[in-house]
Design an enzyme around this catalytic site. Sequence first.
Site, PDB file in Angstrom:
ATOM      1  N   GLY A  92       0.798  -1.215   0.000  1.00  0.00           N
ATOM      2  CA  GLY A  92       0.000   0.000   0.000  1.00  0.00           C
ATOM      3  C   GLY A  92       0.829   1.263   0.000  1.00  0.00           C
ATOM      4  O   GLY A  92       0.376   2.312  -0.439  1.00  0.00           O
ATOM      5  N   ARG A  93       2.047   1.195   0.525  1.00  0.00           N
ATOM      6  CA  ARG A  93       2.949   2.352   0.463  1.00  0.00           C
ATOM      7  C   ARG A  93       4.374   1.916   0.117  1.00  0.00           C
ATOM      8  O   ARG A  93       5.347   2.514   0.549  1.00  0.00           O
ATOM      9  CB  ARG A  93       2.907   3.136   1.762  1.00  0.00           C
ATOM     10  CG  ARG A  93       3.280   2.358   2.999  1.00  0.00           C
ATOM     11  CD  ARG A  93       2.978   3.180   4.248  1.00  0.00           C
ATOM     12  NE  ARG A  93       3.341   2.458   5.449  1.00  0.00           N
ATOM     13  CZ  ARG A  93       4.536   2.519   6.019  1.00  0.00           C
ATOM     14  NH1 ARG A  93       5.482   3.275   5.499  1.00  0.00           N
ATOM     15  NH2 ARG A  93       4.804   1.842   7.109  1.00  0.00           N
ATOM     16  N   LYS A 113       9.839   2.345  -0.404  1.00  0.00           N
ATOM     17  CA  LYS A 113       8.791   2.527   0.593  1.00  0.00           C
ATOM     18  C   LYS A 113       8.515   4.021   0.732  1.00  0.00           C
ATOM     19  O   LYS A 113       9.431   4.801   0.997  1.00  0.00           O
ATOM     20  CB  LYS A 113       9.247   1.941   1.935  1.00  0.00           C
ATOM     21  CG  LYS A 113       8.141   1.710   2.948  1.00  0.00           C
ATOM     22  CD  LYS A 113       8.687   0.874   4.094  1.00  0.00           C
ATOM     23  CE  LYS A 113       7.588   0.475   5.064  1.00  0.00           C
ATOM     24  NZ  LYS A 113       8.115  -0.392   6.137  1.00  0.00           N
ATOM     25  N   GLY A 126       0.058   6.438   0.735  1.00  0.00           N
ATOM     26  CA  GLY A 126       1.204   5.721   0.190  1.00  0.00           C
ATOM     27  C   GLY A 126       2.546   6.292   0.579  1.00  0.00           C
ATOM     28  O   GLY A 126       3.568   5.928  -0.002  1.00  0.00           O
ATOM     29  N   ARG A 176      14.669  -0.314   0.271  1.00  0.00           N
ATOM     30  CA  ARG A 176      15.200  -1.476   0.970  1.00  0.00           C
ATOM     31  C   ARG A 176      15.530  -2.579  -0.028  1.00  0.00           C
ATOM     32  O   ARG A 176      15.030  -2.594  -1.156  1.00  0.00           O
ATOM     33  CB  ARG A 176      14.222  -1.959   2.038  1.00  0.00           C
ATOM     34  CG  ARG A 176      12.860  -2.348   1.555  1.00  0.00           C
ATOM     35  CD  ARG A 176      11.947  -2.650   2.728  1.00  0.00           C
ATOM     36  NE  ARG A 176      10.616  -3.020   2.302  1.00  0.00           N
ATOM     37  CZ  ARG A 176       9.603  -3.211   3.125  1.00  0.00           C
ATOM     38  NH1 ARG A 176       9.771  -3.071   4.424  1.00  0.00           N
ATOM     39  NH2 ARG A 176       8.411  -3.548   2.663  1.00  0.00           N
ATOM     40  N   ARG A 183       5.936 -12.869   1.283  1.00  0.00           N
ATOM     41  CA  ARG A 183       5.575 -13.050   2.684  1.00  0.00           C
ATOM     42  C   ARG A 183       4.678 -14.271   2.863  1.00  0.00           C
ATOM     43  O   ARG A 183       4.105 -14.771   1.896  1.00  0.00           O
ATOM     44  CB  ARG A 183       4.809 -11.808   3.170  1.00  0.00           C
ATOM     45  CG  ARG A 183       5.508 -10.493   2.872  1.00  0.00           C
ATOM     46  CD  ARG A 183       4.509  -9.367   2.608  1.00  0.00           C
ATOM     47  NE  ARG A 183       5.183  -8.168   2.145  1.00  0.00           N
ATOM     48  CZ  ARG A 183       5.627  -7.202   2.940  1.00  0.00           C
ATOM     49  NH1 ARG A 183       5.433  -7.279   4.231  1.00  0.00           N
ATOM     50  NH2 ARG A 183       6.267  -6.158   2.443  1.00  0.00           N
ATOM     51  N   ASP A 252       1.641 -11.072   7.415  1.00  0.00           N
ATOM     52  CA  ASP A 252       2.121 -10.300   6.271  1.00  0.00           C
ATOM     53  C   ASP A 252       3.476  -9.659   6.540  1.00  0.00           C
ATOM     54  O   ASP A 252       4.074  -9.078   5.638  1.00  0.00           O
ATOM     55  CB  ASP A 252       1.103  -9.219   5.868  1.00  0.00           C
ATOM     56  CG  ASP A 252       0.729  -8.312   7.021  1.00  0.00           C
ATOM     57  OD1 ASP A 252       0.097  -8.812   7.971  1.00  0.00           O
ATOM     58  OD2 ASP A 252       1.064  -7.117   6.991  1.00  0.00           O
TER      59      ASP A 252
END
Length: 480
Positions: A92-93, A113, A126, A176, A183, A252
């Site tokens: 979502g972000r 991110k 976001g 990252r 996940r 998640d």
Amino acid sequence: MSTLEQLRFDNTYARLPPGFGARVEPRALSNTRLVSANPSALRLLGLTPEEARRPEFLEAMGGGRPLPGMEPFAMVYAGHQFGVYVPRLGDGRAMLLGEVRAPSGEKWDLHLKGGGPTPFSRGGDGRAVLRSSIREYLCGEAMHGLGIPTTRALCLLGSDAPVYREEVETGAMIVRMAPSHVRFGTFEFFHYTEQHVHVARLADHVIDAHFPHLSGAPERHVRFYAEVVERTARLVAQWQAVGFAHGVMNTDNMSILGLTLDYGPFGFLDEFEPGFICNHSDHRGRYAFDQQPRIALWNLACLGEALLTLISEDDARAALATFEPSFSAHFLTRMRAKLGLAESKEEDRALVCDLFALMAEARVDYTRFFRALSRVDAVAEMFPDRARFQAWAERYRARLTAEGSVDLERQARMERVNPRYVLRNWMAQDAITQAQRGDFSQVERLLAALEDPFTERSEHAELMREPPSWGRHLVVSCSS
């Protein structure tokens, strides 16, 4: 052509069938600037700090001008959050900028991110804020320095753009890196939406990319699940041994590769408190420090259920049954090393458990105690009831004598596994406070110290002191 422009992208995840996510376009923040670039992560991609200071790097990593070969992609997943199943989450972000094939042959996801809304933002903006981005940037490298599997961070970007959370904060982005960001919840999404073909496709994608010794094997899915159980057991044993609380172990937030994933309200122990809760949203202590092994097993059971179209219930139960003995064995091995024990003996478990009981009663500083224990007489003053500690210390000395331990050799071994520095919440908050004033120097100082947390350096002496009064018992919000 620069090294940056020569990065080779091999976007296998974006090539998966429709339904695995959505193609997206990152949105740069206004007045984006480079706060910090991680030299060791840059090297993994064949880049240099000089390359990171070029405008092209900032534009590419901040979403302003993607590099040739990037295919930004938001991954869909679901997850059990605080034990309650949420059917559709997703990036979502965050977004997968692309998968880079490094000069070494290793493959790295570049995951931005804070790059703006995606189809999975659920009405959110976001974005990420500087506060939480600094914490994630530093903690990924802190864990890597400790030898704990983790996502890492390539760079941290800041901005003056306002982002609205519990209060108005400034926006930031972090890029990252990990071999994969798949996940447990990625499998859950396809299982609970009855897209069982995609469960198999995802499993085979992960196996081919990250468990190649299992590719094509008839029992590959059973063996894959068993290896995920083992990796997770080993990871959580490492967390417990170093005194790390993740804070929000939703499914998640659990990596299929056994990496530490998603640094939100984490915390390293200051005083030893088995029930330490670092997340102020965790009102019932579901994710307390001493509950992490139990929650890891629960999460693995959720993953096993999501794989039941590929493996039998009996095989899933058999794999899950290996978690507790594996965790216990890894944890005890780590604790023996922290105590400087070179041999394995039956009484070691009781020695460790009795020490923890003393430490909890005295609320001894976890990291400082184990670092000082290499000279056992130096830690007695940490315990108000010295007689009880000395009784334990006599058992410890007898145990060392029984295996013929040589003090200087033992001390050297212990200093290689007991860090001088961990990223305590007060340290991160100090860096955040200074950064919010426009001074990013403490971010760089912490990054340098945490890269090698076992080596004492005079310039980092303040990081070994007890937490200041304002920094004790800090808890952190999920808001980021």
